[in-house]
Scaffold this active site. Structure first.
Site, PDB file in Angstrom:
ATOM      1  N   GLY A  25       0.589  -0.753   0.197  1.00  0.00           N
ATOM      2  CA  GLY A  25      -0.048   0.157  -0.211  1.00  0.00           C
ATOM      3  C   GLY A  25       0.461   0.892   0.197  1.00  0.00           C
ATOM      4  N   HIS A 280      -8.181 -31.285  21.170  1.00  0.00           N
ATOM      5  CA  HIS A 280      -8.859 -30.353  19.986  1.00  0.00           C
ATOM      6  C   HIS A 280     -10.225 -30.441  20.750  1.00  0.00           C
ATOM      7  CE1 HIS A 280     -10.767 -29.980  16.114  1.00  0.00           C
ATOM      8  NE2 HIS A 280     -10.858 -29.168  16.694  1.00  0.00           N
TER       9      HIS A 280
END
Ligand code: TZD
Ligand code: CA
Length: 526
Positions: A25, A280
């Site tokens: 940018g 998990h």
């Protein structure tokens, strides 16, 4: 007097960070001005893909990699991808542009407010230098912290800093060298070796850090010396051991109770190069069976500190492997032949069973192929069919954040131009990093993407069953044709209908990126 930019570029060159993955940018342009000839800028079209490519590249090279992102908006887009880099311990050095110093306080457009804390939970170190003269030193710190911690770091630099002049003191950074040695001392080494030698039924658990040249083979030798079973740590993202080796027991299930059950009867569990453990699914239970001791060896101090049980030695697992191999003596038994692969399962309907696809990869591609996998409902089919024997064979999104696989495959292929690289990507996963196809096309990366199209978020359907949610909306993804998407990004693509067509397609070696789409039947991860 040299500029901040000149010294910084020279520092990056000396440290070998000359491949820059980025999406620019206005704030970043001054850093990119006058890049010396040896630099290569790899443009990604979205920051998630930028970080995914850099992550794959850094993992495959084993070295820090520079990432250049646009202020807060570009950094924000990259955060999801950074979660994976944190879990895989990838040393990414993220340099983001910032407004000029007087414009930050008033929050001019593109000012990154509170830039030091923007990425804080994820990065191991973040800063915005207090003055322009400190930029080269801070950049060096970002590189060294990333390498020492093996964690992404973040540096925000006001864009007018790059043209500021620095005095000779700033040049000292060019000669810096920062190293680490983490060999256990004699007493620690003796204690560990005695503990392992005295174990009646030891077991080895290996983590992603063991997937490195030298360590991978060292782990095989240690396992054969001990004649003990070997598991891969839960939530596997790199393969640390040949998966058809007779001592390999597979990937530990990612739940407390099933891990405890797997260790039943073992008096010692030696964990090398892994956290203890990345569970998990929450399946409560005892951490370890009665009478089982766990010793974790990792050079990740945080992983040692946060483990809920066991003893830990913060040391280089490679040094510990050498130490144990020396201390245990003997040459180890040949552990017997590698386990044969079973016949692939077939599916009753139109699509191929994923096992048929994986069997075609296994049979048709060179043994040293590196696979970057992001296909979530096909895990058990994958491990049933594959036969991966060497380091660097397997990559998976380490924190489970989708969007690593496709860009990661591009990064791995760029890092290892002489090694065949295949991305095995689900039709859901592909969308999170799809723009990396354009980068692959532009750089002519010789990469194969095998796109498994089952029309759904397969793993989430399975989870729906586990969690008692059979009726969640938003799980199907019909109407996607990745051959047309890929062609639009400049990647040659074809749809294959059957096993023979797939095998024929794989046999071609186009020398540039290609995508092969295949319709598959829905399976479950385990
Ligand atoms: N968004 C992100 C960035 N990461 C995620 N892990 C998810 C959403 C949730 N998610 C999973 O954990 S698996 C999955 C989603 C959306 C489905 C992936 O679909 P796929 O693979 O087509 O790639 P399968 O084989 O059909 O499951
Ligand atoms: Ca799918």
């Amino acid at each position: 007097m040299p500029s901040v930019r000149r010294v910084s570029h020279a520092f990056l060159e000396r440290q070998g960070l000359t491949t820059v993955f980025g999406n620019p940018g206005s704030n970043e342009l001054p850093f990119l001005a006058e890049l010396p000839d040896g630099f290569r800028y790899v443009l990604g079209l979205h920051e998630g893909a930028v970080v995914g490519m850099a992550d794959g590249y850094a993992q495959a090279t084993g070295r820090p990699v520079l990432v250049n992102l646009h202020a807060a908006s570009g950094s924000g887009n990259a955060m999801g991808a950074l979660t994976n880099a944190v879990a895989s311990r990838t040393p990414l050095v993220v340099v983001a542009g910032q407004q000029v110093r007087p414009a930050i306080g008033p929050e001019a457009n593109l000012a990154s407010v509170d830039a030091q804390t923007l990425m804080k939970p994820l990065v191991g170190w973040a800063a915005e230098p207090a003055c322009a003269e400190d930029v080269p030193r801070a950049l060096a710190q970002a590189v060294f912290e990333a390498r020492l911690q093996r964690r992404p770091t973040y540096l925000s630099v006001p864009y007018d800093d790059w043209s500021a002049e620095v005095d000779d003191n700033a040049l000292a950074v060019l000669d810096r060298r920062v190293e680490r040695a983490s060999v256990p001392d004699a007493a620690q080494g003796r204690r560990l070796a005695e503990r392992v030698a005295a174990a009646r039924r030891p077991a080895l658990v290996l983590g992603g850090d063991i997937d490195a040249p030298g360590l991978f083979d060292g782990a095989v030798r240690l396992a054969e010396r001990l004649g003990c079973p070997v598991w891969a740590a839960p939530s596997l993202f790199r393969l640390p051991f040949p998966n058809r080796h007779p001592l390999f027991r597979g990937v530990l299930p990612a739940g407390i109770a099933p891990v405890c059950e797997a260790f039943e009867g073992h008096d010692l569990v030696l964990v090398l190069g892994a956290p203890v453990f990345r569970y998990h699914e929450y399946l409560p239970g005892r951490y370890l069976p009665e009478g089982t001791r766990l010793v974790q060896v990792t050079e990740d101090a945080s992983a040692a500190a946060r483990a809920p049980m066991g003893e830990a030695l913060v040391a280089d697992p490679g040094a510990v492997l050498d130490l144990l191999l020396n201390a245990l003596g003997g040459s180890g038994e040949r552990a017997g032949p590698y386990r044969p692969v079973p016949e692939p399962l077939t599916a009753p309907g139109a699509g191929l069973h994923p096992e048929q696809v994986f069997a075609a990869l296994r049979d048709g591609l060179p043994a040293d192929t590196a696979y970057v996998v992001e296909s979530t409902s096909t895990t058990s089919a994958w491990w049933r069919q594959m036969d991966l024997r060497g380091p660097g064979s397997y990559y998976f999104p380490a924190a489970g954040g989708l969007g690593f696989g496709l860009p990661g495959a591009v990064g791995v292929a760029m890092a290892q131009p002489d090694r065949p690289v295949v991305g095995v990507i689900g039709d859901g996963s592909a969308n999170y990093g799809i723009t990396a196809l354009w980068t692959a096309a532009q750089h002519g990366v010789p990469l194969t993407i095998v796109l498994l199209r089952n029309g759904t978020y397969g793993a989430l359907r399975w989870f729906g069953g586990l969690l008692g949610v059979p009726d969640a909306p938003g799980l199907d993804i019909p109407g996607l044709d990745f051959t047309r998407v890929a062609e639009g990004y400049g990647v040659r693509a074809r749809h294959v209908g059957g096993v023979e067509e797939l095998r024929a397609a794989l046999a071609e070696q186009p020398g540039r990126p290609r995508l092969i789409q295949v319709d598959t039947a829905l399976t479950t991860p385990s």
